[in-house]
Write an enzyme that holds these catalytic residues in place. Structure first.
Site, PDB file in Angstrom:
ATOM      1  N   ASP A 215       1.606   2.384   5.869  1.00  0.00           N
ATOM      2  CA  ASP A 215       0.309   2.996   6.123  1.00  0.00           C
ATOM      3  C   ASP A 215       0.137   4.108   5.082  1.00  0.00           C
ATOM      4  O   ASP A 215       1.108   4.556   4.449  1.00  0.00           O
ATOM      5  CB  ASP A 215       0.198   3.533   7.556  1.00  0.00           C
ATOM      6  CG  ASP A 215      -1.270   3.758   7.966  1.00  0.00           C
ATOM      7  OD1 ASP A 215      -2.145   3.790   7.067  1.00  0.00           O
ATOM      8  OD2 ASP A 215      -1.543   3.921   9.159  1.00  0.00           O
TER       9      ASP A 215
HETATM   10  C1  BGC Z   1      -5.030   4.142   8.576  1.00  0.00           C
HETATM   11  C2  BGC Z   1      -4.912   2.683   8.201  1.00  0.00           C
HETATM   12  C3  BGC Z   1      -5.786   2.392   7.011  1.00  0.00           C
HETATM   13  C4  BGC Z   1      -5.398   3.306   5.862  1.00  0.00           C
HETATM   14  C5  BGC Z   1      -6.209   3.084   4.608  1.00  0.00           C
HETATM   15  C6  BGC Z   1      -4.810   5.049   7.388  1.00  0.00           C
HETATM   16  O1  BGC Z   1      -5.180   6.351   7.711  1.00  0.00           O
HETATM   17  O2  BGC Z   1      -4.110   4.450   9.595  1.00  0.00           O
HETATM   18  O3  BGC Z   1      -5.259   1.887   9.289  1.00  0.00           O
HETATM   19  O4  BGC Z   1      -5.686   1.049   6.654  1.00  0.00           O
HETATM   20  O5  BGC Z   1      -5.570   4.644   6.271  1.00  0.00           O
HETATM   21  O6  BGC Z   1      -7.508   3.536   4.759  1.00  0.00           O
END
Ligand code: BGC
Length: 740
Positions: free
Chosen positions: A289
């Site tokens: 993530d």
């Molecule tokens: C989120 C993810 C997301 C990523 C990219 C993170 O803050 O938890 O679900 O895909 O950001 O935007």
């Protein structure tokens, strides 16, 4: 933030022009999706993805390998300027390609219920109903259409990888991302996400499933250590992922921000290697993530393959660790092989990116159809619904924004509505799908008037003067936020109360991301749960209100009577001093600062209320129709790999409809399981008066338990009860079977 972003774009554009050299030109050739080098042996699409990846791996230099295991930044991320940003597509990040070998860049976008960031890029995306809504369809085919639409719109916008596929189980309904997930049952959630991913990837994008694992609350998501027993972990959160991965075969699994049993998800060897890669034989890559990577050697050894969105750990530090022998070359090769394999397996090499115009009409049509299948009729007293055009002369539409639009879920899932610029992080975003207009369009000749609810006396007066009052209420939720309770915010409970006091023929339409409590339930005549209903939500609601569509959705999560009945009546939230210590991007010493003990164990969702004998507001699997169904003739036939459960469903009413027929099993008493679990279902379309024999095959895996001693799944011998019916609390058919 906005300013920063503009500044950053200006700088990167300038860089692009001034650099303009070999690399940028080469990369931009692939970026535009021109024919990739066809004469390389790995371009032979008859070879397997494994063979092709292996061939490419042998050609790569150390620097090229490192390039494949990290991102190059995200627009606006942490206010930084990323030197290669000009190669990006405006999404959440990208991974460089290897132009000399014909390997394209991976361009990623968030796409939970539609493609993100269209406003900033001057593009358009369809908003589908939220993921929890799609789970309320219980329909793998609808999940497939959902995924296919997102896949098509990603491709049209120049992306070849999705970051959708949220599958965290609803263990804590106050979790602000509940709308991004598929409810509280692992078999339902896993089946639906698997079908979504399968059809998304069929459009030649790399699929993703996230957030692996136990990222079940947003509060302190970077600092929390989720403590959970191995059996409970396997049978709840992990089971949903496992089923989703088996059905959908995603190219990527995103590891989550939180720690599980002491180790951060993105450096958790048990999760990434023992379970995902060894036990489940997952062949794709693990992507962190955004900012969830906390180390080099530990993360690499644990099985993290790709750091996003930057190269803090997996750039120079990983290269150095490989050169110094701290990370074996074979380990780096495994990361790279997995990335390459997913590129070949998903078809992004054979089908280079090519932009096109998003098919707006087709998107709206799909969005409306999914919404119509996802809306759950929770209450319908004295047949207040469907609205009778012969009798109803006047309708009051009540609710803030009910004249303009319907609310959507926020955070990285946010889809930008047409006609607006990019909303600020966590802004409340209303899609321009107007309930007032949609109802008025269905009611020619009727008086349809609107009150926002801001003036209680005027609202009550309008309700009183109208034959029917329809109150649109909302509960806004988002990433990076949890609800403090399940009550409707902003005095909406009082508003409903006032309207219902003025007119008992009050129908409440709920736009929510999770369960809501309903202190007014006995005062109103009708309730529809419309979730976040997407681009065409208002038309879908109007079609249901007037009976042009017969509701068929069923709850994928329990609606409790109050927070006091939840496994954790108070959510465990960190004190301010616990926040930020292990913040996003912290490296080396990052350590969780507080724990959440998921001591309800196996008792997630309905399993909790069943086991604790707690009454609920609306049970899992519940949903009414404008017709009625009866169940009969249950037969259970044991087979080698699966049980065959057969029964008859009859439409006993006077309208055609679709019934989601549910099958549950109670395991032998000494298995130590909650009273019952969902093991299968079938959505049956029936004309008025029609009967159909329904067969549900129950995989024996769904009757198994995780045995910690042998670290494996076993089907316990003994007496099983199979039950069938229309909700988890309405199971008229029961048959006991002894299984060896
Ligand atoms: C989120 C993810 C997301 C990523 C990219 C993170 O803050 O938890 O679900 O895909 O950001 O935007």
């Amino acid at each position: 933030m906005k300013k920063l972003r503009c500044l950053r774009l200006g700088l990167t554009a300038a860089l692009a022009i001034s650099l303009g050299g070999a690399t940028s030109f080469a990369q931009s050739r692939l970026y535009e999706g021109e024919e990739s080098a066809k004469d390389h042996p790995w371009m032979n699409s008859k070879l397997s993805a494994d063979e092709r990846a292996e061939m490419v791996l042998k050609e790569l230099t150390l620097d090229e390998k490192i390039d494949l295991v990290h991102g190059e930044g995200m627009p606006g991320w942490a206010g930084k300027v990323f030197p290669k940003a000009y190669l990006g597509n405006g999404g959440a990040g990208f991974v460089l390609g290897v132009e000399r070998l014909g390997i394209p860049m991976i361009q990623m976008s968030d796409a939970a219920y539609g493609v993100r960031s269209s406003a900033d890029n001057g593009r358009y995306s369809t908003a589908l109903p939220s993921n929890i809504a799609s789970a309320a369809t219980w329909d793998p085919q609808a999940a497939c259409e959902y995924g296919a639409l997102i896949g098509r719109e990603l491709r049209a916008q120049g992306y070849n990888m999705t970051l959708g596929g949220g599958t965290n189980i609803t263990r804590e309904p106050r979790n602000g991302r509940t709308f991004e997930y598929l409810g509280e049952d692992p078999i339902l959630a896993g089946t639906l996400v698997g079908n979504r991913i399968k059809c998304e990837q069929a459009q030649h994008v790399i699929g993703d499933i996230k957030h692996y694992a136990v990222n079940d609350q947003e509060s302190g998501r970077n600092e929390v250590n989720a403590v959970i027993g191995k059996r409970a972990l396997q049978e709840t959160d992990l089971l949903a992922f496992h089923i989703g991965i088996e059905i959908g075969n995603p190219g990527a699994v995103m590891c989550s921000y939180n720690a599980i049993n002491g180790d951060y998800a993105c450096e958790n060897k048990y999760l990434l290697t023992e379970v995902l890669k060894k036990a489940w034989k997952f062949k794709g890559f693990v992507v962190s993530d955004w900012g969830a990577t906390h180390s080099v050697v530990k993360a690499s050894a644990a099985g993290l393959d790709n750091e996003e969105p930057e190269d803090i750990d997996y750039g120079e530090p990983l290269k150095k660790a490989v050169q110094e022998g701290k990370v074996p070359v074979a380990e780096l090769d495994d990361h790279v092989r997995r990335v390459l394999r997913s590129e070949f397996a998903s078809g992004i090499v054979d089908y280079p990116r090519k932009r096109s115009v998003v098919d707006v009409e087709r998107g709206l049509e799909t969005s409306r159809q999914v919404a119509e299948q996802s809306i759950v009729l929770l209450k319908n007293d004295k047949g207040v619904l469907p609205l009778d055009r012969a009798k109803v002369r006047s309708i009051a539409i009540v609710g803030t924004h009910a004249d303009e639009g319907m609310i959507s879920g926020g955070g990285s899932a946010q889809v930008d509505p047409p006609g607006f610029s990019a909303p600020a992080w966590k802004a409340h975003v209303w899609f321009p799908t107007s309930p007032l207009k949609a109802v008025a369009a269905k009611a020619p000749g009727m008086s349809v008037r609107f009150a926002s609810g801001a003036d209680p006396a005027a609202t009550a007066a309008l309700a009183q003067q109208s034959d029917v009052a329809i109150v649109f209420v909302h509960q806004w939720t988002s990433e990076d936020f949890d609800l403090s309770n399940l009550s409707l915010p902003d005095n909406q409970d009082a508003m409903i109360d006032q309207v219902a006091s003025a007119n008992p023929r009050t129908i409440v339409v709920i736009e929510s991301g999770s369960a809501v409590t309903m202190p007014w339930i006995d005062k109103v005549s009708g309730v529809l749960e419309a979730w976040y209903a997407g681009s065409k939500g208002a038309d879908a609601v109007a079609n249901i209100l007037f009976g042009d569509v017969n509701p068929s959705g069923k709850l994928p999560m329990t609606f409790p009577r109050s927070e006091a009945d939840l496994p954790h009546p108070r959510e465990v939230i960190p004190s301010p001093s616990m926040l930020g210590k292990a913040a996003v991007m912290a490296t080396g010493e990052a350590k969780p600062t507080f724990e959440v003990h998921y001591d309800e164990g196996l008792k997630v969702g309905y399993k909790w209320y069943d086991a604790e004998k707690k009454p609920v507001l609306f049970p899992f699997g519940f949903g009414l129709s404008y017709t009625s169904y009866s169940y009969s003739d249950l037969k259970v036939k044991p087979g080698k790999q699966s049980m065959t459960v057969t029964f008859t469903v009859k439409n006993t009413g006077s309208r055609a409809g679709a019934e989601i027929a549910e099958v549950y099993a109670a395991l032998p008493a000494d298995a130590g399981e909650p009273p019952k679990r969902l093991v299968g279902w079938s959505k049956v379309k029936l004309q008025a008066g029609e009967s159909k024999e329904v067969t549900v095959n129950v995989d024996s895996a769904y009757l198994s338990i995780f045995d910690e001693a042998s670290d494996s799944w076993k089907m316990p011998p003994g007496s099983y009860s199979f039950m069938a019916g229309g909700s988890s609390q309405d199971l008229p058919l029961v048959q006991n079977v002894t299984l060896k």
